[in-house]
Design an enzyme around this catalytic site. Structure first.
Site, PDB file in Angstrom:
ATOM      1  N   HIS A 250       0.825  -1.221   0.000  1.00  0.00           N
ATOM      2  CA  HIS A 250       0.000   0.000   0.000  1.00  0.00           C
ATOM      3  C   HIS A 250       0.857   1.268   0.000  1.00  0.00           C
ATOM      4  CE1 HIS A 250      -3.338  -2.694   1.167  1.00  0.00           C
ATOM      5  NE2 HIS A 250      -2.439  -3.233   1.962  1.00  0.00           N
TER       6      HIS A 250
ATOM      7  N   SER B 214      16.157  21.486 -15.453  1.00  0.00           N
ATOM      8  CA  SER B 214      15.002  22.345 -15.665  1.00  0.00           C
ATOM      9  C   SER B 214      15.479  23.648 -16.301  1.00  0.00           C
ATOM     10  CB  SER B 214      14.341  22.612 -14.317  1.00  0.00           C
ATOM     11  OG  SER B 214      13.650  23.845 -14.351  1.00  0.00           O
TER      12      SER B 214
ATOM     13  N   LYS C 216      17.335  21.394 -10.327  1.00  0.00           N
ATOM     14  CA  LYS C 216      16.602  20.168 -10.681  1.00  0.00           C
ATOM     15  C   LYS C 216      17.430  19.122 -11.410  1.00  0.00           C
ATOM     16  CE  LYS C 216      12.717  19.490 -10.206  1.00  0.00           C
ATOM     17  NZ  LYS C 216      11.561  19.979 -10.954  1.00  0.00           N
TER      18      LYS C 216
ATOM     19  N   GLU D  29      10.230   8.813 -16.683  1.00  0.00           N
ATOM     20  CA  GLU D  29       8.884   9.360 -16.928  1.00  0.00           C
ATOM     21  C   GLU D  29       8.423   9.060 -18.357  1.00  0.00           C
ATOM     22  OE1 GLU D  29       8.390  13.345 -14.359  1.00  0.00           O
ATOM     23  OE2 GLU D  29      10.219  13.245 -15.512  1.00  0.00           O
TER      24      GLU D  29
END
Ligand code: ARG
Length: 454
Positions: A154, A275, A281, A288
């Site tokens: 979970h 970024s 970043k 992704e």
């Protein structure tokens, strides 16, 4: 003039030509088209349908066409598809004898043959990429797998595990994908060539011989099935979709684990991006994109299933629409597999979180009681109360003394606290397939063996 123009007095409208051409996608399989034609011509000569001089001229001409295509020749879309383009060019090169090549075959079995040859090659490429990815997971397990982390259920901390345990969970799933691919390949690797339009041919062709020349394992037995069947595509793309689900689950974990909040891993510069506005970043774009591209594999599967649903036998032009989703699924799945391998093999594994006193060790106390013959349900309840007590006091299990435990249940002895050592908790799980390092090592060697490495 199209090769089928005999009963027509006009050509298709320009818009129809653009609408109906498959040449742009067929270009991916021009090599297979020529390969199939050479095998067909060779067989036709062997059974005496072609004179050997005709066969030689055809094969020489086909090799010339292959060279032209390799050099970048782009046939006109007026040719409709790769089969017509190659045959028309052959006519230009060797004259009317080119027309004998189409004896005992049709474009319907030709397209089915090309697709099977193409898919067979791509399955092998995908399998090779999968082997490398599994290999990368095994190497990472060996080098960094003894990093203690909480295993989740979970997405909540469950029990301490070695990170390698989780790497191998993925490796096993990927090896099942390899089995599924190999199984699909058995049904892909059968020859439809010589089925002709769907009813066979009166000419004395030898389908077994052309199948042999193309290294097929056998024939698609029924000529109508040979030109109509696309279940081998569905099967292969389903396998890609299942593999895609595995890759996307891995991708999701890489994304999560590389956050500041987790910090378990750092993806290498090769597979990260920055970024344009926030200088600090390091974005896990590779992972992704894998997660995102898998949606297109699922889309391809749905397109193919919808394409064949309720389609009457035998060939229908609808079937031309099988190529874009099939090609896309195979290209994307292979690319995602390769990129995942790059991410895994180059990532840095950091130390896991400190699990001393963590509630992820609660099961250890319950297991301790079970070892003292307390029924598990009762043990679960006793430890549940202890956890509640800790929570109420704003502390974790490390705050418990041997006396606290003994007060909670007299079965707790002085050694109970030893059970709370996090790495010992992982090492105690020696049951078959458990997270103990000895079990991980057994799996490592079984998986290495499945890759043909020892
Ligand atoms: N371009 C078609 C395809 O790729 C070729 C098959 C043509 N057969 C036919 N009966 N029109 O599927």
């Amino acid at each position: 003039m199209a090769l089928w123009d005999g009963r027509f007095s006009g050509g298709p409208a320009e818009e129809m030509q653009a609408f109906s051409e498959s040449l742009s996608t067929d270009m991916h399989m021009w090599e297979e088209d020529i390969q199939g034609s050479i095998a067909h011509a060779t067989m036709l000569a062997e059974v005496g349908i072609l004179k050997s001089a005709e066969c030689d001229a055809i094969i020489e001409g086909l090799n010339t066409v292959a060279n032209e295509l390799r050099d970048g020749w782009q046939p006109s879309i007026a040719e409709e598809d790769i089969h017509m383009a190659v045959e028309s060019r052959l006519h230009e090169l060797i004259g009317a004898q080119a027309g004998k090549l189409h004896t005992g075959r049709s474009r319907n079995d030709q397209v089915a043959t090309d697709l099977r040859l193409w898919l067979r090659r791509r399955i092998d490429e995908l399998d090779a990429a999968l082997q490398e990815l599994i290999g990368a997971l095994l190497d990472k397990t060996q080098s960094d797998g003894k990093t203690l982390v909480p295993g989740f259920t979970h997405l909540q901390r469950g029990q301490p595990i070695w990170l390698g345990h989780q790497f191998l969970a993925h490796a096993w799933a990927l090896s099942r994908d390899r089995e599924r691919l190999a199984d699909a390949k058995k049904r892909v690797n059968r020859s439809p060539l010589g089925a002709a339009a769907m009813a066979g041919t009166p000419h004395p062709i030898d389908r077994t011989r052309s199948a042999e020349l193309l290294n097929f394992d056998g024939l698609v037995d029924n000529a109508m099935d040979a030109v109509s069947a696309r279940d081998h595509l569905l099967e292969t793309v389903s396998t890609c979709a299942i593999l895609g689900s595995h890759l996307s689950r891995m991708a999701e974990e890489l994304i999560l684990w590389s956050t500041r909040e987790f910090g378990w891993i750092r993806l290498s510069d090769d597979w990260s991006t920055g970024s344009s506005i926030m200088p600090q970043k390091r974005n896990p774009d590779a992972a992704e994109l894998i997660r995102g591209k898998v949606g297109r594999i699922n889309g391809a599967l749905v397109s193919l299933l919808t394409l064949v649903k309720a389609l009457p036998l035998a060939y229908n032009r609808d079937l031309q629409e099988d190529r874009p989703p099939l090609f896309e699924a195979m290209f994307i799945t292979t690319a995602c597999t390769k990129v995942m391998r790059g991410c895994i093999e180059s990532m840095q594994v950091n130390a896991g979180p400190d699990l001393h006193g963590d509630f992820a060790l609660a099961t250890e106390l319950a297991d301790y009681l079970v070892a003292k013959e307390v029924p598990f349900r009762q043990a679960h309840h006793i430890v549940g109360n202890l956890v509640k007590q800790c929570e109420d006091n704003g502390v974790n299990l490390a705050a418990l003394s041997a006396e606290d435990l003994n007060t909670a249940d007299p079965h707790f002895g002085a050694d109970a606290l030893d059970w709370l050592e996090p790495s010992a908790a992982a090492e105690r799980r020696t049951s078959s397939g458990g997270t103990a390092w000895s079990e991980i090592e057994k799996q490592l060697s079984a998986l290495r063996q499945s890759l043909g490495k020892t």
